[in-house]
Each structure stands twice: as structure tokens, then as C-alpha cells.
Motif scaffolding. Structure first.
Motif, PDB file in Angstrom:
ATOM      1  N   THR A  69       0.806  -1.220   0.000  1.00  0.00           N
ATOM      2  CA  THR A  69       0.000   0.000   0.000  1.00  0.00           C
ATOM      3  C   THR A  69       0.840   1.271   0.000  1.00  0.00           C
ATOM      4  O   THR A  69       0.286   2.367   0.019  1.00  0.00           O
ATOM      5  CB  THR A  69      -0.938   0.013   1.215  1.00  0.00           C
ATOM      6  N   ASN A  70       2.153   1.131  -0.026  1.00  0.00           N
ATOM      7  CA  ASN A  70       3.016   2.303  -0.096  1.00  0.00           C
ATOM      8  C   ASN A  70       4.364   1.874  -0.667  1.00  0.00           C
ATOM      9  O   ASN A  70       4.684   0.676  -0.753  1.00  0.00           O
ATOM     10  CB  ASN A  70       3.164   2.973   1.279  1.00  0.00           C
ATOM     11  N   LEU A  71       5.159   2.857  -1.060  1.00  0.00           N
ATOM     12  CA  LEU A  71       6.443   2.559  -1.685  1.00  0.00           C
ATOM     13  C   LEU A  71       7.411   1.851  -0.746  1.00  0.00           C
ATOM     14  O   LEU A  71       8.079   0.891  -1.177  1.00  0.00           O
ATOM     15  CB  LEU A  71       7.061   3.839  -2.250  1.00  0.00           C
ATOM     16  N   PRO A  72       7.541   2.252   0.529  1.00  0.00           N
ATOM     17  CA  PRO A  72       8.461   1.509   1.401  1.00  0.00           C
ATOM     18  C   PRO A  72       8.138   0.024   1.481  1.00  0.00           C
ATOM     19  O   PRO A  72       9.043  -0.815   1.460  1.00  0.00           O
ATOM     20  CB  PRO A  72       8.292   2.201   2.761  1.00  0.00           C
ATOM     21  N   ALA A  73       6.850  -0.320   1.560  1.00  0.00           N
ATOM     22  CA  ALA A  73       6.470  -1.734   1.635  1.00  0.00           C
ATOM     23  C   ALA A  73       6.835  -2.459   0.350  1.00  0.00           C
ATOM     24  O   ALA A  73       7.283  -3.616   0.379  1.00  0.00           O
ATOM     25  CB  ALA A  73       4.972  -1.858   1.913  1.00  0.00           C
ATOM     26  N   ALA A  74       6.655  -1.810  -0.792  1.00  0.00           N
ATOM     27  CA  ALA A  74       6.996  -2.433  -2.064  1.00  0.00           C
ATOM     28  C   ALA A  74       8.508  -2.633  -2.182  1.00  0.00           C
ATOM     29  O   ALA A  74       8.975  -3.674  -2.673  1.00  0.00           O
ATOM     30  CB  ALA A  74       6.481  -1.578  -3.217  1.00  0.00           C
ATOM     31  N   LEU A  75       9.294  -1.658  -1.733  1.00  0.00           N
ATOM     32  CA  LEU A  75      10.748  -1.791  -1.781  1.00  0.00           C
ATOM     33  C   LEU A  75      11.220  -2.919  -0.868  1.00  0.00           C
ATOM     34  O   LEU A  75      12.124  -3.692  -1.229  1.00  0.00           O
ATOM     35  CB  LEU A  75      11.414  -0.470  -1.386  1.00  0.00           C
ATOM     36  N   ASP A  76      10.603  -3.040   0.297  1.00  0.00           N
ATOM     37  CA  ASP A  76      10.946  -4.147   1.193  1.00  0.00           C
ATOM     38  C   ASP A  76      10.607  -5.486   0.550  1.00  0.00           C
ATOM     39  O   ASP A  76      11.357  -6.462   0.681  1.00  0.00           O
ATOM     40  CB  ASP A  76      10.203  -4.000   2.519  1.00  0.00           C
ATOM     41  N   ALA A  77       9.468  -5.535  -0.150  1.00  0.00           N
ATOM     42  CA  ALA A  77       9.070  -6.776  -0.816  1.00  0.00           C
ATOM     43  C   ALA A  77      10.054  -7.132  -1.927  1.00  0.00           C
ATOM     44  O   ALA A  77      10.389  -8.309  -2.123  1.00  0.00           O
ATOM     45  CB  ALA A  77       7.652  -6.633  -1.373  1.00  0.00           C
ATOM     46  N   LEU A  78      10.523  -6.122  -2.665  1.00  0.00           N
ATOM     47  CA  LEU A  78      11.509  -6.382  -3.713  1.00  0.00           C
ATOM     48  C   LEU A  78      12.803  -6.917  -3.117  1.00  0.00           C
ATOM     49  O   LEU A  78      13.368  -7.900  -3.610  1.00  0.00           O
ATOM     50  CB  LEU A  78      11.778  -5.102  -4.503  1.00  0.00           C
ATOM     51  N   GLU A  79      13.270  -6.286  -2.057  1.00  0.00           N
ATOM     52  CA  GLU A  79      14.524  -6.738  -1.437  1.00  0.00           C
ATOM     53  C   GLU A  79      14.395  -8.162  -0.915  1.00  0.00           C
ATOM     54  O   GLU A  79      15.354  -8.953  -0.990  1.00  0.00           O
ATOM     55  CB  GLU A  79      14.914  -5.795  -0.306  1.00  0.00           C
ATOM     56  N   ALA A  80      13.213  -8.511  -0.396  1.00  0.00           N
ATOM     57  CA  ALA A  80      13.016  -9.839   0.193  1.00  0.00           C
ATOM     58  C   ALA A  80      12.818 -10.929  -0.853  1.00  0.00           C
ATOM     59  O   ALA A  80      13.004 -12.119  -0.555  1.00  0.00           O
ATOM     60  CB  ALA A  80      11.807  -9.811   1.135  1.00  0.00           C
ATOM     61  N   ASP A  81      12.463 -10.557  -2.062  1.00  0.00           N
ATOM     62  CA  ASP A  81      12.176 -11.533  -3.113  1.00  0.00           C
ATOM     63  C   ASP A  81      13.483 -11.909  -3.805  1.00  0.00           C
ATOM     64  O   ASP A  81      13.816 -11.419  -4.882  1.00  0.00           O
ATOM     65  CB  ASP A  81      11.177 -10.960  -4.112  1.00  0.00           C
ATOM     66  N   THR A  82      14.241 -12.805  -3.185  1.00  0.00           N
ATOM     67  CA  THR A  82      15.574 -13.125  -3.688  1.00  0.00           C
ATOM     68  C   THR A  82      15.535 -13.834  -5.039  1.00  0.00           C
ATOM     69  O   THR A  82      16.484 -13.720  -5.826  1.00  0.00           O
ATOM     70  CB  THR A  82      16.331 -13.983  -2.667  1.00  0.00           C
ATOM     71  N   ALA A  83      14.456 -14.552  -5.319  1.00  0.00           N
ATOM     72  CA  ALA A  83      14.356 -15.211  -6.626  1.00  0.00           C
ATOM     73  C   ALA A  83      14.255 -14.181  -7.744  1.00  0.00           C
ATOM     74  O   ALA A  83      14.926 -14.291  -8.782  1.00  0.00           O
ATOM     75  CB  ALA A  83      13.154 -16.152  -6.652  1.00  0.00           C
ATOM     76  N   LEU A  84      13.433 -13.158  -7.529  1.00  0.00           N
ATOM     77  CA  LEU A  84      13.273 -12.123  -8.549  1.00  0.00           C
ATOM     78  C   LEU A  84      14.531 -11.275  -8.664  1.00  0.00           C
ATOM     79  O   LEU A  84      14.982 -10.964  -9.781  1.00  0.00           O
ATOM     80  CB  LEU A  84      12.065 -11.242  -8.229  1.00  0.00           C
ATOM     81  N   THR A  85      15.121 -10.895  -7.542  1.00  0.00           N
ATOM     82  CA  THR A  85      16.310 -10.042  -7.613  1.00  0.00           C
ATOM     83  C   THR A  85      17.509 -10.784  -8.199  1.00  0.00           C
ATOM     84  O   THR A  85      18.398 -10.170  -8.775  1.00  0.00           O
ATOM     85  CB  THR A  85      16.674  -9.470  -6.228  1.00  0.00           C
ATOM     86  N   GLU A  86      17.518 -12.111  -8.083  1.00  0.00           N
ATOM     87  CA  GLU A  86      18.597 -12.873  -8.723  1.00  0.00           C
ATOM     88  C   GLU A  86      18.503 -12.735 -10.241  1.00  0.00           C
ATOM     89  O   GLU A  86      19.529 -12.613 -10.923  1.00  0.00           O
ATOM     90  CB  GLU A  86      18.520 -14.344  -8.303  1.00  0.00           C
TER      91      GLU A  86
END
Length: 454
Positions: free
Chosen positions: A400-417
């Protein structure tokens, strides 16, 4: 033979000179998708091709307000260069600026010759290389909305919608667009050769949508990037402002960036739509259903790329026709991921998550990466949404906000790989700085809400 002596460069120079063009504008996208550029006099094009154009790498780390954000490789490294070489295969004359042609630039690290770590175009290339390993060639059709604004010194922002007419949704002509902005823009974009096909006035006053044809994912991203740049330039020729900001007005709707995605797979005839299967569930192939499952699974992280600003999350909510929940549906526009009714060669997914402020390269790269992870995992999606959506008892809520989305991106190691560590680190640092700056800013709302009573 040096680059300045190659027949290819000479041929382009002769053609441009014959067309009365004496300047080449070399453009490339920064992290937020804004075009960075340099004008090169035609006589100096050979040198630009051979040696490249030097830009400070921190251009990728510069905020919309001109601040250099402390991202690794910029300030801490002494503000080194990147090298930009014209991609002459993308040359096109600017119909509205006589004597000027434009082309995309390839951005490399001058020390290694490798693509710059933050280059959005090269990030997409790397994701497409992963798809090729699985025999898939993504095809993308972009749809973008924007607002046209005219000067209004008496308003808080200095701008108002042009026109402010309401209720003219899905119309064209002077009733919805008395200045004929849309028709003039469509013709210029056609002449630019970026594959625009249709346009109309959208839901709110001064809001327009222009659709681009579908093509290979990199070409589609290039065209969407050039489209946004061109629309903003054309508005300036009219003394107006075109903005792709997600939600520029609290009382009006937001602007979306919808992506239509399919994939070609090789066969004896050169390729077929890998998402189509008349005998499959819903008429979709297993590849398509796995792609749906992947996009749903990685949607919280994908939101950081699809909805990349503080303002983006004011577009979301019940009854906005902008996604709010992580769901999918068959020809259902209240779902985050819609499956249009066409099958056969037209079988595709429509991701409705993105807003118009997204960087086309990053949105497309992230969407394809999520879909690829789904194909690799081989999982089936849940049952599709039935009826009107926005029921939190049926589907999880997006960030619901940009900080939460950025945290989700950082936590999604499969996608960030798949996206790459260097890019992800730079993007997160840049965007978290945006959040910090916003949180320190005192808004007009706060003053109105508190100053008199507290």
C-alpha cells in the motif's frame, strides 16, 4: 578502420544531410525512465560513434529535483564516467523539430566496456537472455495514459487539466479535445515511426490514452520510452505540460501503464504463440498458466518497479479500476492480471498493475522475470476472479506504499537474482532516498489539517 571511417556511419551521415538534418540527439533512459541526452552536430557524429559521449555515472543517481543520491559507484567513487555510443540503427527524424534526428544510446562502463550496472535497457536484455534459454521470446504491447495540463497561475500547482471536461471517456474529436492535441500528437508519433496505433480521451478531463503496437519486448520498451519522451516534448511545443505521474490530482483518476504480454516459442514455421492451447484450461497453455502463477507470486516485489513513486500508491484502492489486490481474471478489468478473450495468435496476459510513471524497461523486465520464474516453477494459479473484484476476503492486498513495495523487492531473492544484484542495490538505494526526502517534507495537507487547531 576506425568507427569514423566505416561505411555504415558515412551512409547515415549522407542520408541525414540529404534530409536537411545537422544534429543528432542521442538519448537514453535513467533509473526513473526520464530521457538523458546530448545533441551532436552531424560533423562530429563519427567521433561520437568511435569514442562515445562521456556522462557522469551519477546521472543515474540524480533525483527529479537535481540532488545526487548517494548510490554506490557515484559520489563514493568520485563521480566517474559512463560512455554513451549512438545506436544508429534507431535513428529517426523528429517531425516537430526541423534539422534534428534522434537515436538511442548504448551505455557502457569505460573501464570495462561492459554495460553500465544501472542501464535499464541492458537489464531488460539480460532478462530476455534468460527467457531465450527456455526457448521463449516475449512479445509486449504497451498502453499508456497521461494528463495534458495548461498553465494556471491561480492554482496551487500552477497547472490545470486541459480541458477539464468530465464524462468524455472513450471519445475522440473536438468535444473532448477542443485543442486537437490528440490528433496532432498521433500524427507526429506516426511520423516518428514508433508504432502508435490508436488514441482517445480517457476517463477524466485532460486525460488521454495512446496505444502502441506489439513487438519483441526490447523493441516495445524502446518505443514506450521514446513515446513518453515525445509526448512531453510535443506538449511543450503547445505551451502545455504532459505528465505521466500516477495520480496528479486527488479528485481525478490515476494514469495506468498496462502491458499485454505473450511469448513466441520456436517451431518448424518459425514460432507460435506459446500461451495458446485450445485444449488447455481456459484455452491457455501450461506455459501461460505458469506465467500467471509467477506474476501473482512475485506481485508484491513487482510493485516496486510497476509503481515506483511515493505518489503511485494514491492511485490504488477499491472502485478505482486500478489493481488493489493480487488476483487474476478472465476478461475482468477489476483484476490485477486480466486475460483478454482472444485466443490463438492473440492469446496474452494483460498486467494492469503498472502506472504511467513506471520506467518502461524496468516494468517490462520485472514482469517478464516474474513470468519466467513461474514457468520455471511450473505451478498452477488459483481459480480466477469471478465478478467484480476488490474483496479482501478473496485475495491478498498489494503493498500500500512505496516503502512496503521496496521491502518486498529486497526480500524476493528469486526475482532479484534474475534482475541482478548491482541493479537491485542501486534501485533500492535510489528509491529509499526518495522516501526519506518525502517523509521530511511538510505538505499543504498537514498545514491545513493541523495549523489552526493545534
Amino acid at each position: 578502420m576506425s568507427a569514423s571511417d566505416t561505411p555504415d556511419v558515412r551512409r547515415h551521415m549522407e542520408r541525414l544531410a540529404a534530409e536537411g538534418i545537422d544534429v543528432v540527439r542521442v538519448i537514453y533512459p535513467d533509473l526513473i525512465g526520464t530521457d538523458r541526452a546530448r545533441d551532436v552536430l552531424l560533423d562530429h557524429l563519427p567521433s561520437a560513434c568511435e569514442h562515445g559521449l562521456a556522462f557522469c555515472r551519477a546521472v543515474y543517481h540524480t533525483s527529479p529535483q537535481g540532488d545526487v543520491v548517494p548510490v554506490a559507484g557515484g559520489l563514493d567513487a568520485g563521480l566517474p564516467d559512463v560512455c554513451v555510443r549512438p545506436d544508429l540503427s534507431t535513428l529517426a527524424a523528429l517531425p516537430w523539430e526541423p534539422g534534428v534526428a534522434t537515436c538511442l544510446g548504448e551505455v557502457v562502463d569505460p573501464a570495462t566496456g561492459a554495460p553500465a550496472a544501472e542501464s535499464p535497457r541492458d537489464l531488460l536484455r539480460s532478462v530476455l537472455d534468460r527467457c531465450a534459454e527456455h526457448g521463449l521470446r516475449p512479445v509486449v504491447g504497451p498502453e499508456l495514459e497521461y494528463y495534458l495540463l495548461e498553465p494556471a497561475p491561480d492554482t496551487p500547482t500552477g497547472w490545470r487539466r486541459a480541458p477539464e471536461t468530465t464524462g468524455a471517456v472513450y471519445t475522440a474529436g473536438l468535444r473532448a479535445d477542443p485543442g486537437n492535441h490528440l490528433l496532432r500528437t498521433l500524427r507526429h508519433l506516426r511520423d516518428l515511426g514508433i508504432g502508435v496505433i490508436t488514441g482517445n480521451h480517457e476517463f477524466d478531463g485532460g486525460q488521454y490514452e495512446i496505444n502502441l503496437s506489439h513487438s519483441g519486448a526490447l523493441d516495445a520498451a524502446d518505443r514506450a520510452f521514446r513515446f513518453k519522451s515525445a509526448v512531453k516534448e510535443l506538449a511543450r511545443t503547445e505551451g502545455k505540460l504532459a505528465t505521466f505521474m500516477a495520480k496528479p490530482f486527488g479528485e481525478a483518476g490515476g494514469s495506468g501503464f498496462h502491458l499485454h504480454l505473450s511469448c513466441l516459442a520456436p517451431d518448424e514455421e518459425g514460432g507460435h504463440n506459446a500461451f495458446d492451447d485450445p485444449s488447455g484450461t481456459y484455452g491457455l497453455s501450461a506455459t501461460a498458466r505458469h506465467a500467471v502463477a509467477g506474476i501473482l507470486a512475485h506481485a508484491p516485489a513487482l510493485a516496486a518497479l510497476a509503481n515506483p513513486t511515493v505518489n503511485s500508491y494514491k492511485r490504488f484502492g477499491p472502485d478505482t479500476l486500478a489493481p488493489w489486490l493480487i488476483d487474476w481474471g478472465l476478461d475482468n478489468r477489476s483484476a490485477m492480471l486480466r486475460i483478454p478473450p482472444e485466443r490463438g495468435s492473440g492469446a496474452r496476459l494483460e498486467l494492469r498493475l503498472g502506472d504511467a510513471g513506471a520506467n518502461p524497461y524496468l516494468l517490462i523486465a520485472g514482469t517478464i522475470a516474474a513470468a519466467l520464474l513461474g514457468v520455471r516453477a511450473g505451478e498452477e494459479p488459483p481459480a480466477p476472479l469471478e465478478g467484480y473484484g476488490y474483496d479482501t476476503s478473496k485475495s491478498p492486498v498489494l503493498p500500500t506504499n512505496l516503502p512496503a513495495a521496496l521491502d518486498a523487492l529486497e526480500a524476493d531473492t528469486a526475482l532479484t537474482e534474475v534482475l541482478g544484484k548491482d541493479f537491485t542495490t542501486s534501485f533500492l538505494s535510489y528509491k529509499r532516498n526518495e522516501v526519506e526526502r518525502f517523509q521530511r517534507h511538510v505538505t499543504d495537507w498537514e498545514f491545513t489539517e493541523y495549523a489552526y487547531h493545534l
